[in-house]
Design an enzyme around this catalytic site. Structure first.
Site, PDB file in Angstrom:
ATOM      1  N   HIS A 128       0.873  -1.182   0.000  1.00 55.66           N
ATOM      2  CA  HIS A 128       0.000   0.000   0.000  1.00 55.66           C
ATOM      3  C   HIS A 128       0.911   1.234   0.000  1.00 55.66           C
ATOM      4  CE1 HIS A 128      -2.812   2.922   1.806  1.00 55.66           C
ATOM      5  NE2 HIS A 128      -3.799   2.097   1.521  1.00 55.66           N
ATOM      6  N   ASP A 205       2.871  -4.661   8.192  1.00 58.34           N
ATOM      7  CA  ASP A 205       1.699  -3.809   7.995  1.00 58.34           C
ATOM      8  C   ASP A 205       0.479  -4.707   8.184  1.00 58.34           C
ATOM      9  OD1 ASP A 205      -0.522  -2.574   6.949  1.00 58.34           O
ATOM     10  OD2 ASP A 205       0.469  -1.811   5.154  1.00 58.34           O
ATOM     11  N   GLN A 208      -4.719  -5.022   7.061  1.00 55.39           N
ATOM     12  CA  GLN A 208      -5.703  -5.995   6.561  1.00 55.39           C
ATOM     13  C   GLN A 208      -5.719  -7.282   7.368  1.00 55.39           C
ATOM     14  OE1 GLN A 208      -7.955  -5.290   4.353  1.00 55.39           O
ATOM     15  NE2 GLN A 208      -7.091  -3.322   3.720  1.00 55.39           N
ATOM     16  N   LYS A 231     -10.638  -0.611  10.547  1.00 54.88           N
ATOM     17  CA  LYS A 231     -10.817  -1.821   9.734  1.00 54.88           C
ATOM     18  C   LYS A 231     -11.186  -3.019  10.616  1.00 54.88           C
ATOM     19  CE  LYS A 231      -7.903  -0.841   5.691  1.00 54.88           C
ATOM     20  NZ  LYS A 231      -7.769   0.583   5.647  1.00 54.88           N
ATOM     21  N   CYS A 369      -4.861   2.639  -3.522  1.00 60.18           N
ATOM     22  CA  CYS A 369      -3.618   3.177  -2.937  1.00 60.18           C
ATOM     23  C   CYS A 369      -2.460   2.219  -3.151  1.00 60.18           C
ATOM     24  CB  CYS A 369      -3.784   3.506  -1.456  1.00 60.18           C
ATOM     25  SG  CYS A 369      -4.952   4.827  -1.175  1.00 60.18           S
TER      26      CYS A 369
END
Lengths: 411, 151
Positions: A128, A205, A208, A231, A369
């Site tokens: 991302h 990261d 998600q 999220k 993104c």
């Protein structure tokens, strides 16, 4: 294909999310944009309301009752995050605005201290923008080099290519746990083992992955892990940076201000201990407490049960999508989270997005993104349906029927 | 079920999307500009041949959604043979109508063929798709030779 029932009562769960029971353009809302942001259950909304109606005050300052009560609630949210990630210490949990700010914090503190001219940061080709740009900024300032590990046509990391880019100049590896544009779940255990064999720390990261799988930062042995509350069915504007105590202690402070100091004179300032060293200023109090409520909510259902349900949704959606000849899936890794990225022959994703919205279906259309990912697959954009714990197989049917109507309309 | 959106996705739009007019590289263009919509990744290269204030030829290349492709195609058809000033005035009118509020009184007749795109004003997220080609043209006419972005 049979449609296995989730281990939780889906009808009851859906009733917890007030926003889902509306119509959009005269159709029942089918919300399939969960990778961008998830909707909020009542306990999260109620937690925000309760803080402001009953418990609100500034934290870590006052001696009065409300300040103590609010501080306790705020710090208990930190404990909830600690347990959620299985971090060793509560002070390894730093509250930030979101994943983006967490990565920027590491780039601007760990990075500035440890990265110099000719050094390298290693990322992957499926990141991302928020896991690309902070490193580019650091590299530009430090005279360092950003290295990008290659991916395959299915959207999987090429581990040999990754290994080949690990060098004695690599100062940090920063990779996505799960790709937002492709759904790919990376083999982070192997990545971390390979990097650690050379003494290189690894940032994951987790924007998600946190909502869709059990994350144990001690078992993973990652050095940093970042995720966003919004999220994970929590509020926007609150997120988490986990870092190993030894690393966080050695890192310089980031933003200066109140709460992050121990003693200030005009000559010199002594910084506060962890985690406050990295939490300058009055924090996002109510949303932090509500993030704790979101974690309670998710835990009550069970992260594994959620993951299992989403896996079924993805398998069902993939099977149905493959029956549409005009549809091409972008991202077909065998190990995937509940993200279905696709293109339709001769129909731009933006047109798909606008037309599906007419049917009450919310998907994302665009580059997500992740422009380099779009360039790799030679598409300007994709349409992306992403699933959350409250989605149903019937909604997948509505999506597929909608896609067929769009194809028919374009002739 | 998708009939409600026919105010935007009219047959003319589909026609221009399938068979965009003036969709070619112009070898002898004296103006060329790259247009870019960072929101959706649409890219357009606009070519023009402008002599003594007259747009003698205009063409485009690129990839975009149906709205942006149809808008570019219609634009090239209409401004070809116009003076720079006429094209500028038409852009202003088009911009006003596509960004105006639904209830605003608009003179669709003055827009001619472009009126088919007026429906985009009901879809604010898509207005930039309809105006990308026009922003590119405006920039090409000013000859500032930079990439234009709708952001």
């Amino acid at each position: 294909m049979s449609q296995p029932q989730p281990r939780f009562d889906l009808t009851k769960i859906r009733a917890d999310f007030p926003i889902l029971s509306q119509t959009i353009n005269r159709h029942p809302l089918v919300y399939l944009d969960n990778a961008a942001s998830t909707q909020k259950p009542k306990p999260v909304i109620d937690a925000i309301r309760k803080v402001y109606e009953e418990d609100y005050s500034n934290v870590h300052r006052g001696v009065h009752t409300l300040s103590q009560r609010c501080t306790d609630l705020f710090e208990s949210a930190r404990e909830k995050v600690q347990t959620f990630l299985n971090a060793k210490h509560g002070h390894e949990i730093i509250f930030v605005r979101g994943t983006t700010e967490a990565i920027n914090l590491v780039a601007q503190t760990y990075g500035r201290k440890n990265v110099g001219p000719g050094d390298e940061i290693l990322i992957t080709a499926m990141e991302h923008h928020s896991n690309i740009v902070p490193w580019q900024m650091l590299c530009e300032a430090a005279g360092a080099v950003l290295k990008v590990a290659p991916i395959s046509g299915t959207g999987e990391l090429l581990l040999d290519g990754f290994a080949a880019l690990l060098s004695e100049r690599t100062r940090l590896v920063s990779v996505t746990h799960m790709s937002n544009a492709l759904g790919t779940i990376n083999p982070v255990e192997q990545i971390i083992a390979m990097a650690h064999a050379r003494g290189i720390p690894v940032l994951l990261d987790g924007a998600q992955s946190a909502p869709h799988m059990t994350v144990d930062v001690q078992a993973l042995d990652c050095d940093f892990y970042a995720f966003s509350g919004h999220k994970l069915y929590g509020p926007s504007g609150i997120g988490v940076l986990y870092g190993k105590e030894s690393l966080l202690k050695a890192m310089p402070a980031w933003q200066g201000g109140g709460d992050m100091i121990r003693r200030v004179t005009f000559e010199k300032t002594e910084y506060n201990e962890l985690p406050y060293k990295f939490e300058a200023g009055t924090p996002n109090i109510a949303d932090t407490i509500a993030l704790g409520a979101a974690i309670d909510y998710v835990n009550a259902i069970g992260v594994d049960a959620i993951a299992e349900h989403e896996h079924h949704l993805l398998a069902y959606a993939t099977e149905r999508a493959l029956q549409i000849p005009e549809l091409t899936l972008i991202g077909t890794a065998p190990h995937k989270g509940a993200i279905l990225s696709f293109t339709l022959d001769h129909i731009h994703p933006h047109d798909i997005g606008t037309l599906l919205d007419q049917l009450g279906i919310a998907i994302r259309a665009g580059h997500h993104c992740a422009m380099p990912v779009m360039d790799f697959f030679e598409v300007p954009a994709t349409a992306r349906a992403s699933f959350g714990l409250y989605n149903t197989c019937e909604e997948v049917d509505v999506l597929m029927d909608g896609i067929r109507q769009v194809i028919k309309m374009f002739g | 079920m998708l009939d409600q959106i026919r105010d935007l996705y009219q047959e003319v739009v589909f026609d221009h999307n399938r068979n965009p007019r003036n969709f070619r590289v112009m070898e002898d263009a004296n103006r060329k500009i790259e247009g870019f919509n960072p929101l959706c990744g649409d890219r357009i290269t606009l070519y023009a041949k402008v002599i003594d204030g007259l747009i003698e030829d205009v063409s485009f290349q690129g990839s975009g959604c149906a709205i942006s492709t149809a808008s570019a195609s219609l634009m090239t058809e209409i401004v070809k043979g116009q003076t720079e000033q006429e094209a500028e005035q038409l852009f202003e009118l088009f911009h006003r109508i596509t960004t105006g509020k639904n209830g605003d009184e608009v003179n669709l007749e003055a827009l001619g063929k472009l009126a088919v795109l007026a429906g985009v004003r009901a879809y604010p997220a898509r207005v930039k798709c309809a105006t990308l080609a026009w922003h590119s043209l405006q920039s090409a006419l000013k000859n500032d030779g930079e990439t234009v972005s709708t952001e």
